[in-house]
Design a protein around this motif. Structure first.
Motif, PDB file in Angstrom:
ATOM      1  N   PRO A 200      67.157  37.356  75.563  1.00 51.01           N
ATOM      2  CA  PRO A 200      66.421  36.259  75.818  1.00 51.01           C
ATOM      3  C   PRO A 200      64.836  37.102  75.694  1.00 51.01           C
ATOM      4  CG  PRO A 200      68.346  36.302  77.255  1.00 51.01           C
ATOM      5  CD  PRO A 200      68.583  37.629  76.368  1.00 51.01           C
ATOM      6  N   GLY A 201      64.065  36.021  75.365  1.00 50.89           N
ATOM      7  CA  GLY A 201      62.698  36.517  75.159  1.00 50.89           C
ATOM      8  C   GLY A 201      62.176  36.754  74.273  1.00 50.89           C
ATOM      9  N   ARG A 348      62.111  31.543  64.784  1.00 51.87           N
ATOM     10  CA  ARG A 348      63.063  31.095  66.271  1.00 51.87           C
ATOM     11  C   ARG A 348      64.154  31.456  66.023  1.00 51.87           C
ATOM     12  NH1 ARG A 348      59.468  27.071  64.850  1.00 51.87           N
ATOM     13  NH2 ARG A 348      61.242  25.760  63.971  1.00 51.87           N
ATOM     14  N   ASN A 353      64.660  32.508  71.990  1.00 51.70           N
ATOM     15  CA  ASN A 353      64.074  32.901  73.460  1.00 51.70           C
ATOM     16  C   ASN A 353      65.030  32.872  74.312  1.00 51.70           C
ATOM     17  OD1 ASN A 353      61.248  33.482  73.427  1.00 51.70           O
ATOM     18  ND2 ASN A 353      60.619  31.552  72.720  1.00 51.70           N
ATOM     19  N   SER A 354      65.808  32.270  74.172  1.00 55.86           N
ATOM     20  CA  SER A 354      66.862  31.780  75.505  1.00 55.86           C
ATOM     21  C   SER A 354      68.310  32.207  75.070  1.00 55.86           C
ATOM     22  CB  SER A 354      66.632  30.369  75.764  1.00 55.86           C
ATOM     23  OG  SER A 354      67.714  29.684  74.808  1.00 55.86           O
ATOM     24  N   ALA A 355      69.217  32.499  76.272  1.00 56.89           N
ATOM     25  CA  ALA A 355      70.412  32.948  76.077  1.00 56.89           C
ATOM     26  C   ALA A 355      71.351  32.021  75.478  1.00 56.89           C
ATOM     27  CB  ALA A 355      71.091  33.205  77.352  1.00 56.89           C
ATOM     28  N   THR A 356      71.098  30.605  75.892  1.00 59.58           N
ATOM     29  CA  THR A 356      71.631  29.474  75.142  1.00 59.58           C
ATOM     30  C   THR A 356      71.382  29.424  73.472  1.00 59.58           C
ATOM     31  OG1 THR A 356      71.405  28.097  77.154  1.00 59.58           O
ATOM     32  CG2 THR A 356      71.753  27.023  75.085  1.00 59.58           C
TER      33      THR A 356
END
Length: 398
Positions: A200-201, A348, A353-356
């Motif tokens: 993430p990130g 992207r 950006n996110s774990a999901t």
């Protein structure tokens, strides 16, 4: 006709090869003292395979090929979460059938041309002055010479483009991220697969197999900040340590190995778009004029195809280099437009950006070889071959 080429990487020597075959004198100037070794993995796809075959170099290129059998995403524990084999999509998928280190391909092209082409290593172009159809070129080593055509085949940060077209900011488009790559000792458990990890990130890390007991490490992060590629190497490595300090998987070991690497490279993820590839008797070839970024993955193939077409148009031009440059762009424009288009999701998808989103990306990748996604992706990968090489009849057979 005298042609000066700036850059002895891939596009430059490939163009010199075809110019010699057409009986046109070529000079290649390169600021490095010798052909640059190493570099990241590059692939040869679609129409570029036909170019290499027509050069008579396919056997030599295949001899340098890395045995890379596919790409696998992994989680923090190292478990494989999705895979795509190299033979998916007929060898034209995310990992191509022919993958080799950039430096090895450059060496093959240099060896195929060094006896017939005037190479000038350790020098560079410092000025360009167009007076009529010819170009007066000034060199860092001193002195000036006239050429009928100057070709900028000197990459994303092209010096020729800066001199003849304008500042880098007019043509280089940041994509919002940075990547570093460097060689490490082969960890011994890759099983000939490219392993890729996301955190993430907007963090991405990977290890790709190489030949000769090494592997290539990749470390990437998303950032809107510009100009980080101009920092000193020590600051670039410090920044990577700061941004990736919390990341799991094998990233701590890669960061620890990073300072010892002699081939460390750090650069922005970016595209190059130039509306008109030539200005008078100066023309751009490959990444200097059209770079889709590593995310698009067709830079090497477009350079090889572009070199073939530019040389052929020059040979067919009757000595009119400027007309040849315009014909070169007309013939290649649609192929390059397709090749520089980013894959769905762009950065992207490469660095979620996110774990999901990371989990969804793994699910998506598992579906890529199944209907209906396979049919949609087949069109994306097929664009590498969506160009029929013209026959330029004046080339001397191999």
């Amino acid at each position: 006709m005298r042609v000066l080429i700036s850059g002895a990487g891939i596009a430059g020597p490939a163009l010199a090869f075809w110019l010699h075959r057409h009986g046109i004198a070529a000079t290649v100037v390169e600021r490095a003292a010798a052909p640059r070794p190493g570099g990241q993995a590059v692939d040869i796809r679609g129409a570029a395979k036909d170019v290499v075959a027509r050069m008579g170099l396919m056997a030599r290129v295949r001899a340098e090929r890395v045995d890379e059998r596919g790409i696998a995403t992994v989680d923090a524990a190292g478990r494989w979460t999705s895979t795509m084999a190299a033979d998916a999509f007929g060898g034209e998928g995310m990992v191509a059938e022919i993958e080799l280190p950039r430096g090895d391909l450059a060496r093959v092209l240099h060896e195929a041309t060094r006896d017939d082409v005037d190479y000038r290593f350790g020098d560079r172009i410092t000025s360009l002055r167009q007076d009529g159809p010819r170009v007066e070129v000034g060199f860092a080593s001193g002195g000036a010479e006239e050429f009928d055509l100057v070709v900028g085949a000197d990459g994303v940060r092209s010096g020729v483009r800066a001199l003849a077209f304008g500042p880098e900011t007019d043509f280089v488009r940041p994509l919002g991220g940075y990547t570093a790559f460097f060689s490490i000792p082969d960890p011994g458990d890759l099983r000939h697969w490219y392993l890729m990890y996301n955190a993430p990130g907007g963090i991405a890390a990977g290890i790709r197999p190489e030949n000769g007991g090494t592997a290539k490490a990749y470390l990437s992060f998303r950032s809107a900040e510009r100009g980080l590629e101009r920092l000193p190497v020590a600051d670039q490595q410090r920044l990577l340590n700061e941004r990736l300090a919390h990341v799991g998987w094998r990233v701590p070991a890669l960061l620890q190995a990073m300072p010892q690497a002699r081939d460390f490279v750090f650069d922005a993820l970016c595209q190059v778009r130039v509306e008109q590839w030539s200005r008078g008797s100066v023309v751009l070839l490959g990444d200097a004029g059209y770079c889709g970024s590593p995310l698009a993955g067709l830079g090497t193939s477009m350079a090889l195809v572009g070199a073939y077409v530019l040389a052929g148009e020059l040979a067919a031009s009757g000595g009119d280099a400027q007309a040849a440059c315009l014909a070169y762009q007309r013939r290649l424009q649609r192929y390059v437009d397709a090749g520089t288009e980013l894959p769905p999701g762009g950065i992207r998808a490469y660095a979620p950006n996110s774990a999901t989103m990371i989990r969804l990306r793994a699910v998506s990748m598992r579906m890529m070889t199944r209907w209906p996604m396979k049919q949609m992706l087949a069109a994306q990968f097929a664009k590498a071959g969506a160009f029929e090489l013209p026959a330029f009849g004046s080339a001397v057979p191999v």
